[in-house]
Write a protein that holds these residues in place. Structure first.
Motif, PDB file in Angstrom:
ATOM      1  N   CYS A 146       0.861  -1.174   0.000  1.00  0.00           N
ATOM      2  CA  CYS A 146       0.000   0.000   0.000  1.00  0.00           C
ATOM      3  C   CYS A 146       0.899   1.226   0.000  1.00  0.00           C
ATOM      4  CB  CYS A 146      -0.925  -0.018   1.207  1.00  0.00           C
ATOM      5  SG  CYS A 146      -2.129  -1.360   1.111  1.00  0.00           S
ATOM      6  N   ILE A 147       0.676   2.080  -0.981  1.00  0.00           N
ATOM      7  CA  ILE A 147       1.552   3.217  -1.251  1.00  0.00           C
ATOM      8  C   ILE A 147       0.861   4.504  -0.830  1.00  0.00           C
ATOM      9  CG2 ILE A 147       2.929   4.381  -3.018  1.00  0.00           C
ATOM     10  CD1 ILE A 147       3.484   1.277  -2.734  1.00  0.00           C
ATOM     11  N   LYS A 148       1.635   5.379  -0.208  1.00  0.00           N
ATOM     12  CA  LYS A 148       1.139   6.699   0.174  1.00  0.00           C
ATOM     13  C   LYS A 148       2.139   7.736  -0.317  1.00  0.00           C
ATOM     14  CE  LYS A 148      -1.424   9.695   2.386  1.00  0.00           C
ATOM     15  NZ  LYS A 148      -2.749  10.031   1.892  1.00  0.00           N
ATOM     16  N   PHE A 149       1.614   8.762  -0.974  1.00  0.00           N
ATOM     17  CA  PHE A 149       2.440   9.891  -1.404  1.00  0.00           C
ATOM     18  C   PHE A 149       2.150  11.050  -0.460  1.00  0.00           C
ATOM     19  CE2 PHE A 149       1.621   7.372  -5.269  1.00  0.00           C
ATOM     20  CZ  PHE A 149       2.933   7.020  -5.558  1.00  0.00           C
ATOM     21  N   GLU A 150       3.180  11.493   0.252  1.00  0.00           N
ATOM     22  CA  GLU A 150       3.036  12.570   1.234  1.00  0.00           C
ATOM     23  C   GLU A 150       4.055  13.646   0.923  1.00  0.00           C
ATOM     24  OE1 GLU A 150       3.689  10.599   4.988  1.00  0.00           O
ATOM     25  OE2 GLU A 150       1.566  10.107   5.176  1.00  0.00           O
ATOM     26  N   GLY A 151       3.600  14.772   0.424  1.00  0.00           N
ATOM     27  CA  GLY A 151       4.535  15.845   0.095  1.00  0.00           C
ATOM     28  C   GLY A 151       5.551  15.369  -0.919  1.00  0.00           C
ATOM     29  N   HIS A 152       6.799  15.383  -0.528  1.00  0.00           N
ATOM     30  CA  HIS A 152       7.876  14.954  -1.417  1.00  0.00           C
ATOM     31  C   HIS A 152       8.409  13.576  -1.038  1.00  0.00           C
ATOM     32  CE1 HIS A 152       7.930  18.757  -3.466  1.00  0.00           C
ATOM     33  NE2 HIS A 152       7.958  19.374  -2.299  1.00  0.00           N
ATOM     34  N   HIS A 153       7.562  12.764  -0.442  1.00  0.00           N
ATOM     35  CA  HIS A 153       7.975  11.416  -0.029  1.00  0.00           C
ATOM     36  C   HIS A 153       6.952  10.384  -0.470  1.00  0.00           C
ATOM     37  CE1 HIS A 153      11.388  12.600   2.435  1.00  0.00           C
ATOM     38  NE2 HIS A 153      10.667  13.612   2.845  1.00  0.00           N
ATOM     39  N   SER A 154       7.470   9.227  -0.801  1.00  0.00           N
ATOM     40  CA  SER A 154       6.641   8.057  -1.096  1.00  0.00           C
ATOM     41  C   SER A 154       6.959   7.018  -0.031  1.00  0.00           C
ATOM     42  CB  SER A 154       6.990   7.473  -2.465  1.00  0.00           C
ATOM     43  OG  SER A 154       6.954   8.458  -3.453  1.00  0.00           O
ATOM     44  N   ILE A 155       5.931   6.404   0.510  1.00  0.00           N
ATOM     45  CA  ILE A 155       6.149   5.361   1.514  1.00  0.00           C
ATOM     46  C   ILE A 155       5.297   4.149   1.156  1.00  0.00           C
ATOM     47  CG2 ILE A 155       6.765   6.937   3.390  1.00  0.00           C
ATOM     48  CD1 ILE A 155       3.899   6.564   4.462  1.00  0.00           C
ATOM     49  N   TYR A 156       5.707   2.994   1.645  1.00  0.00           N
ATOM     50  CA  TYR A 156       4.886   1.806   1.463  1.00  0.00           C
ATOM     51  C   TYR A 156       4.719   1.102   2.796  1.00  0.00           C
ATOM     52  CZ  TYR A 156       8.633  -1.680   1.920  1.00  0.00           C
ATOM     53  OH  TYR A 156       9.638  -2.475   2.416  1.00  0.00           O
ATOM     54  N   HIS A 157       3.611   0.409   2.897  1.00  0.00           N
ATOM     55  CA  HIS A 157       3.365  -0.521   3.995  1.00  0.00           C
ATOM     56  C   HIS A 157       2.993  -1.841   3.345  1.00  0.00           C
ATOM     57  CE1 HIS A 157       3.483   2.321   7.343  1.00  0.00           C
ATOM     58  NE2 HIS A 157       2.927   3.178   6.505  1.00  0.00           N
TER      59      HIS A 157
END
Length: 170
Positions: A146-157
């Motif tokens: 599961c991908i989240k784009f937050e500001g200038h960052h991409s994260i996954y869980h």
């Protein structure tokens, strides 16, 4: 009680930790909710305390704390896991997020496509994540990313299918 899937999940989680943070011969602690343990053990236990002394895996200590299962993986087992062959896909996806903090969904899908063109990428709108990506053939990698784009960052869980379905049902 068949603990094979639980053991595999523990190994997968330790591998991810070791690839993200590096290997150190030390105890690794993982926390599991009751719903996750029920899915991994294919059971329907209603009280997590019942499981504390029923799960017996070499190199793993199980305790109960704050309504969840604490799995402590011994330094010796962590070393054994470290010596096993790495999951190439997991390595590549971690490297993408490590080296490019603002990767795109297209770049993430390129990593999936490197291992199989048969993957699912879906836009989701659950207020927590933006996309979910997984392989159709779970033998490549069984997890939902599961991908989240937050500001200038991409994260996954990374979630098991059952946990992902539970998140989406909320």
């Amino acid at each position: 009680m068949n603990c094979d899937r639980l053991y595999k999940n523990i190994v997968d989680q330790v591998k991810e930790v070791q690839q993200k943070l590096g290997y150190v011969k030390e105890t690794v602690r993982l926390y599991y909710q009751l719903s996750t343990i029920n899915a991994l053990l294919d059971m329907d236990c209603s009280d997590i305390k019942e499981l504390e002394h029923k799960i017996n895996l070499e190199g793993i200590e199980i305790t109960i704390g704050e309504g969840r299962l604490l799995v402590s993986v011994s330094p010796d087992l962590c070393e054994k896991i470290h010596q096993e062959k790495d999951n190439s896909f997991l390595h590549d996806i971690i490297e993408l997020f490590r080296n490019k903090h603002n990767c795109t969904i297209e770049e993430i899908c390129q990593v999936f496509a490197k291992y199989s063109e048969d993957y699912v990428c879906e836009k989701i709108d659950n207020g927590e994540f933006d996309y979910a990506v997984h392989f159709v053939d779970s033998s490549i990698d069984e997890y939902y990313y599961c991908i989240k784009f937050e500001g200038h960052h991409s994260i996954y869980h990374r979630f098991m299918k059952e946990d992902y379905e539970g998140i989406m049902a909320i």
